[in-house]
Design a protein around this motif. Sequence first.
Motif, PDB file in Angstrom:
ATOM      1  N   PHE A   1       8.632   5.126  -3.309  1.00  0.00           N
ATOM      2  CA  PHE A   1       8.089   3.911  -2.712  1.00  0.00           C
ATOM      3  C   PHE A   1       6.702   4.176  -2.149  1.00  0.00           C
ATOM      4  O   PHE A   1       5.772   3.396  -2.300  1.00  0.00           O
ATOM      5  CB  PHE A   1       9.046   3.442  -1.614  1.00  0.00           C
ATOM      6  N   PHE A   2       6.573   5.306  -1.512  1.00  0.00           N
ATOM      7  CA  PHE A   2       5.280   5.618  -0.927  1.00  0.00           C
ATOM      8  C   PHE A   2       4.234   5.858  -1.988  1.00  0.00           C
ATOM      9  O   PHE A   2       3.101   5.395  -1.898  1.00  0.00           O
ATOM     10  CB  PHE A   2       5.398   6.851  -0.024  1.00  0.00           C
ATOM     11  N   SER A   3       4.600   6.602  -3.013  1.00  0.00           N
ATOM     12  CA  SER A   3       3.563   6.999  -3.949  1.00  0.00           C
ATOM     13  C   SER A   3       3.208   5.904  -4.943  1.00  0.00           C
ATOM     14  O   SER A   3       2.084   5.824  -5.399  1.00  0.00           O
ATOM     15  CB  SER A   3       3.962   8.268  -4.684  1.00  0.00           C
ATOM     16  N   VAL A   4       4.165   5.061  -5.236  1.00  0.00           N
ATOM     17  CA  VAL A   4       3.921   4.105  -6.301  1.00  0.00           C
ATOM     18  C   VAL A   4       3.409   2.758  -5.799  1.00  0.00           C
ATOM     19  O   VAL A   4       2.599   2.111  -6.439  1.00  0.00           O
ATOM     20  CB  VAL A   4       5.224   3.916  -7.104  1.00  0.00           C
ATOM     21  N   CYS A   5       3.886   2.364  -4.667  1.00  0.00           N
ATOM     22  CA  CYS A   5       3.527   1.038  -4.167  1.00  0.00           C
ATOM     23  C   CYS A   5       2.540   1.173  -3.008  1.00  0.00           C
ATOM     24  O   CYS A   5       2.513   2.175  -2.326  1.00  0.00           O
ATOM     25  CB  CYS A   5       4.760   0.303  -3.643  1.00  0.00           C
ATOM     26  N   PRO A   6       1.790   0.136  -2.809  1.00  0.00           N
ATOM     27  CA  PRO A   6       0.824   0.222  -1.710  1.00  0.00           C
ATOM     28  C   PRO A   6       1.399  -0.131  -0.351  1.00  0.00           C
ATOM     29  O   PRO A   6       0.696  -0.030   0.644  1.00  0.00           O
ATOM     30  CB  PRO A   6      -0.231  -0.820  -2.114  1.00  0.00           C
TER      31      PRO A   6
ATOM     32  N   TYR B   1      -5.125  -0.311  -7.129  1.00  0.00           N
ATOM     33  CA  TYR B   1      -3.970  -0.592  -7.959  1.00  0.00           C
ATOM     34  C   TYR B   1      -4.384  -1.447  -9.131  1.00  0.00           C
ATOM     35  O   TYR B   1      -5.044  -2.455  -8.978  1.00  0.00           O
ATOM     36  CB  TYR B   1      -2.877  -1.273  -7.125  1.00  0.00           C
ATOM     37  N   ALA B   2      -3.929  -1.033 -10.286  1.00  0.00           N
ATOM     38  CA  ALA B   2      -4.392  -1.677 -11.505  1.00  0.00           C
ATOM     39  C   ALA B   2      -3.993  -3.143 -11.546  1.00  0.00           C
ATOM     40  O   ALA B   2      -4.753  -3.998 -11.957  1.00  0.00           O
ATOM     41  CB  ALA B   2      -3.817  -0.948 -12.720  1.00  0.00           C
ATOM     42  N   CYS B   3      -2.801  -3.438 -11.105  1.00  0.00           N
ATOM     43  CA  CYS B   3      -2.371  -4.818 -11.203  1.00  0.00           C
ATOM     44  C   CYS B   3      -2.949  -5.604 -10.034  1.00  0.00           C
ATOM     45  O   CYS B   3      -3.090  -5.109  -8.926  1.00  0.00           O
ATOM     46  CB  CYS B   3      -0.854  -4.902 -11.184  1.00  0.00           C
ATOM     47  N   ASP B   4      -3.285  -6.816 -10.311  1.00  0.00           N
ATOM     48  CA  ASP B   4      -3.994  -7.579  -9.284  1.00  0.00           C
ATOM     49  C   ASP B   4      -3.082  -8.550  -8.574  1.00  0.00           C
ATOM     50  O   ASP B   4      -3.525  -9.553  -8.056  1.00  0.00           O
ATOM     51  CB  ASP B   4      -5.164  -8.316  -9.930  1.00  0.00           C
ATOM     52  N   GLY B   5      -1.829  -8.272  -8.579  1.00  0.00           N
ATOM     53  CA  GLY B   5      -0.920  -9.195  -7.920  1.00  0.00           C
ATOM     54  C   GLY B   5      -0.905  -9.063  -6.424  1.00  0.00           C
ATOM     55  O   GLY B   5      -0.440  -9.945  -5.710  1.00  0.00           O
TER      56      GLY B   5
ATOM     57  N   ASP C   1       9.210  -7.883  -8.771  1.00  0.00           N
ATOM     58  CA  ASP C   1       8.118  -8.214  -9.682  1.00  0.00           C
ATOM     59  C   ASP C   1       6.976  -7.236  -9.518  1.00  0.00           C
ATOM     60  O   ASP C   1       6.368  -6.795 -10.497  1.00  0.00           O
ATOM     61  CB  ASP C   1       7.589  -9.636  -9.395  1.00  0.00           C
ATOM     62  N   SER C   2       6.674  -6.915  -8.267  1.00  0.00           N
ATOM     63  CA  SER C   2       5.553  -5.997  -8.059  1.00  0.00           C
ATOM     64  C   SER C   2       5.894  -4.623  -8.623  1.00  0.00           C
ATOM     65  O   SER C   2       5.042  -3.934  -9.168  1.00  0.00           O
ATOM     66  CB  SER C   2       5.198  -5.921  -6.585  1.00  0.00           C
ATOM     67  N   LEU C   3       7.143  -4.243  -8.521  1.00  0.00           N
ATOM     68  CA  LEU C   3       7.530  -2.971  -9.108  1.00  0.00           C
ATOM     69  C   LEU C   3       7.423  -3.034 -10.617  1.00  0.00           C
ATOM     70  O   LEU C   3       7.053  -2.063 -11.270  1.00  0.00           O
ATOM     71  CB  LEU C   3       8.973  -2.632  -8.726  1.00  0.00           C
ATOM     72  N   ASP C   4       7.765  -4.183 -11.151  1.00  0.00           N
ATOM     73  CA  ASP C   4       7.764  -4.321 -12.592  1.00  0.00           C
ATOM     74  C   ASP C   4       6.368  -4.141 -13.156  1.00  0.00           C
ATOM     75  O   ASP C   4       6.196  -3.637 -14.267  1.00  0.00           O
ATOM     76  CB  ASP C   4       8.310  -5.704 -12.972  1.00  0.00           C
ATOM     77  N   SER C   5       5.383  -4.537 -12.394  1.00  0.00           N
ATOM     78  CA  SER C   5       4.033  -4.405 -12.929  1.00  0.00           C
ATOM     79  C   SER C   5       3.442  -3.043 -12.631  1.00  0.00           C
ATOM     80  O   SER C   5       2.330  -2.750 -13.020  1.00  0.00           O
ATOM     81  CB  SER C   5       3.136  -5.505 -12.352  1.00  0.00           C
ATOM     82  N   THR C   6       4.171  -2.219 -11.948  1.00  0.00           N
ATOM     83  CA  THR C   6       3.657  -0.895 -11.637  1.00  0.00           C
ATOM     84  C   THR C   6       4.380   0.204 -12.399  1.00  0.00           C
ATOM     85  O   THR C   6       3.793   1.220 -12.748  1.00  0.00           O
ATOM     86  CB  THR C   6       3.801  -0.609 -10.129  1.00  0.00           C
ATOM     87  N   LEU C   7       5.634   0.012 -12.610  1.00  0.00           N
ATOM     88  CA  LEU C   7       6.421   1.051 -13.263  1.00  0.00           C
ATOM     89  C   LEU C   7       7.053   0.500 -14.532  1.00  0.00           C
ATOM     90  O   LEU C   7       7.377  -0.674 -14.606  1.00  0.00           O
ATOM     91  CB  LEU C   7       7.537   1.529 -12.330  1.00  0.00           C
ATOM     92  N   PRO C   8       7.242   1.371 -15.510  1.00  0.00           N
ATOM     93  CA  PRO C   8       7.882   0.900 -16.738  1.00  0.00           C
ATOM     94  C   PRO C   8       9.351   0.601 -16.502  1.00  0.00           C
ATOM     95  O   PRO C   8       9.948   1.050 -15.538  1.00  0.00           O
ATOM     96  CB  PRO C   8       7.711   2.087 -17.700  1.00  0.00           C
TER      97      PRO C   8
END
Lengths: 511, 435
Positions: free
Chosen positions: B140-145, B404-408, B329-336
């Motif tokens: 959670f820490f490393s992948v999400c902001p 973060y690459a995704c702009d959500g 949803d935010s996880l979906d756009s960050t991780l496969p």
Amino acid sequence: CSNLDGNSTNLDENSTSFSSKLQLEEREEEQQLPTTSNPATPATTTTTVSSGQPPGGAKRKRNLPGTPDPEAEVIALSPRTLMATNRFVCEICNKGFQRDQNLQLHRRGHNLPWKLRQRTSKEIRKRVYICPEPSCVHHDPSRALGDLTGIKKHFCRKHGEKKWKCDKCSKRYAVQSDWKAHSKTCGTREYRCDCGTLFSRRDSFITHRAFCDALAEESARVSAAGKHGGDSNMVVVGPSMSILGGVPPSSPHGNNNLGRVNGGGDSLASIGILNPLEYDVPQAPRPSSSGGGGLLPMVSSATGSLFAHLFSSGGTMPGLHGTHPGNSGATSMGMGISGFSDFTAGANQTERGSATAGLSLSSTATGLSSCSSSVYNNGIGSVPSGSLLFNQQQQQQQQQQQQQQHTATAQMSATALLQKAAQMGATASNSMLRGLGFGSLSNMPSLFAGPNSGNMGGMMPPGLGGGSTRGEDGSDRFTHDFLGVVVFAPTIVANLEGFWPLGNRSIFFER
Amino acid sequence: MIREDTPSLSLSSSVSASTQSFSSLSNLPPHHSALFSVNGPTQHLWLQELRSEERGLYLIQLLLSCANAVACNNMEYSNVFLEQLTLLASLTGDPMQRVATYFMEGLAARITKSWPGVYRALNSTQLPSIVDMLSARQVFFSVCPYLKFAFLTVNQAILDAMEGEKVVHLIDLEASDPVQWLALLQALSVRPGGPPHLRITGVSERRAVLEQTGQRLSIEAEKLDIPFQFHPVHAQLENLDIELLRVKTGEAVAISSVMRLHPLLAKDSRFSGSAAHEASGGTIDQVLRTLRCLSPKVMVVVEQESSHNGPTLLERFIEALHYYCAMFDSLDSTLPQQCPERVTLEKHLFGQEIKNIVACEGVERVERHEKLEKWRKRMENAGFQMLALSQPTVLQAKRLLHCYACDGYRLREKDGCLTLCWQDTPLYSASAWHA
């Protein structure tokens, strides 16, 4: 005070409170509450009489210094008052007293009229004191000190002249009690480090010794690290450490100690040890910047090695923030404010190409190999597997993301689905689901395959509800209601009205 | 998977009765209507042929109906809905499927809890694994902001408030992760004017974690040459004795609470709804007032921005559904989709939260997230005043999100508080206070 002894019998009714006052030093107020002893004060503040104690006989809680009671009375004494000693002078013999009470008792000896004031109010009003010096932190009422003795000493120490000097060493003190306390221990107990520095305090000795070891290690590694190039951290640590090594033995006076260490810190900063530019590049090799502490690239938790280390060795937890490849230790210098570029650097990892990730991983791997700190040896073995795994994941992730983007239009996000359901529900007729904010799907023929007369069409699981528009009489009503909800067999539907206690009321809020 | 005998639901009888009418009504491809004539695995296929959007909508409806059934404590209907849900939900599917899995599990847990013996027996071998939880938090820490946002905000607020202070006493209300303070140490070491003497008092209920945190921080502080002390306080926050914190004269106090206040609301659950009790102040008010007595220069509060503490299950359910859908949803756009870390994260972090919100009541339910407005009132009641988060904080937060690459991810600034949203759904809010 001889007068007191001679007249003690006369003072019985007041003796308890007075003797306790007399035993307390430096309390000028008439409400005499036994204060807790300030560690630097040689005077005893414990009372021997029981009835002079705080109301209720409850043991007085030690006040938390620096945390004044919001209802306390804030008193601002002038500098003269704070520094004064012997304000009360006997007119006959010019003997000075620090307290009015003491003066009054003395006056009895001259057969002068005396008046001893008692506690003026039943309630003890907590008093806190602020420092008169405007630039001082304790000038603010929210940082007031709770103890009169404390504020006096603070004022002298911080804003006063240091009149007392130790014989043996060169230390000077503004407060006599500090000076006395120091001279008792000066030279009595010594700790000597291998590097030759003397300490009188055990804790500062131990702290220094830890630094000292590191100093030896660092200097050994400076030559090795020089080849890596551009790691100013290494180069600088040497001279800066020696600055610290030269710190004179710490004094019992905390502030002085801090001052020195801060000075050391300043010099570190000024030397440029933490040059931000050095560390923005993830590939910059950081062999031992934090002694390997921040470098542990326990990348992602895929391997779980991070926590295996945590629980098996029971030693120091490897730097969690160092899990990002290339996000080593002190990279976060940033531009002064960003102590957080290690966070952002971590985020960067997710978007950079795998090439970068690989590169930074390899650099940290080499970095670790040169790290001699034994603490992190446990984790080193797992580095390669972790990093590779992460590398692969990055690649996968990017491919996936691209694929996902292509199919984005086909796959609605969960939040979009919720919104859609809510919209549909809003237009639906009386139904429980609408009440829930979602409504039935009876008005969404477009969504599903083909038209349907009020049916859910393709949404109908076999046999359930689909035929209910023509099912038993009386079930039509319910069918509409539950089309959006679930579909039951008509026989069940017929029974449902009685069941759902909520009926068809839309009792739930619209989000 | 389809029950052959359905004593109370008599599916089979209705199938034959309505098959004909149904198939003529629907516009389904012919082979679908053929499925309706028989029970069994063919129904399964039908469901799987649903397009993801249809499936998603159907899931929502199922979830709500099931929630309603569970709220009414109706085992039979809950069972029907749950059956359908198990067919459609999936741990590794699209976000809606994944969210549905956890909510479905929560509902099942809740209804099973009405038979406590059954529930306990069923869960007797599923001990929560700390390793999993920590692992999930790490991901959670490393992948999400989100966590980074929280730490960043707290740290910057502390840096702002402690400018010029020589001695800083930091109280961490949940000191289980040194990451946050490592960054603060870094920042303090480059402070113009030199680093202060830093004392960190960590409060936690887990002693081992405290020790490790302390050691890690001490080592880092040594390397950065910051005078440092770590003081572990092994205590429950609800019953915190302020003397344990050992706040000294002349120290500037900072308090950090990252998602640590909402569990305190659980203790008052016995009295929830009682106006008299709320007026006198429950546990949370006592704790806040106690903290206020320390006269902190800054207290930063980061909490989940959603209302998961409603009195009724359905209220909470719907709120939580919206919240976690956005989160997933935010996880979906960050991780496969097939990423095992994502499953770990979803399962051991969010899944547990969802389960707690849905299935538990009383003191067991600790995930009592509330919105910023409510926290604001509580803080003000306790005597705190809001301290607006500074521009550097906002800038850093924005910078973080740009990485973060995704702009959500969206950042909302309002009244000096920051809220981090996914698209339009607020997820976390941060605010700063002073005594």
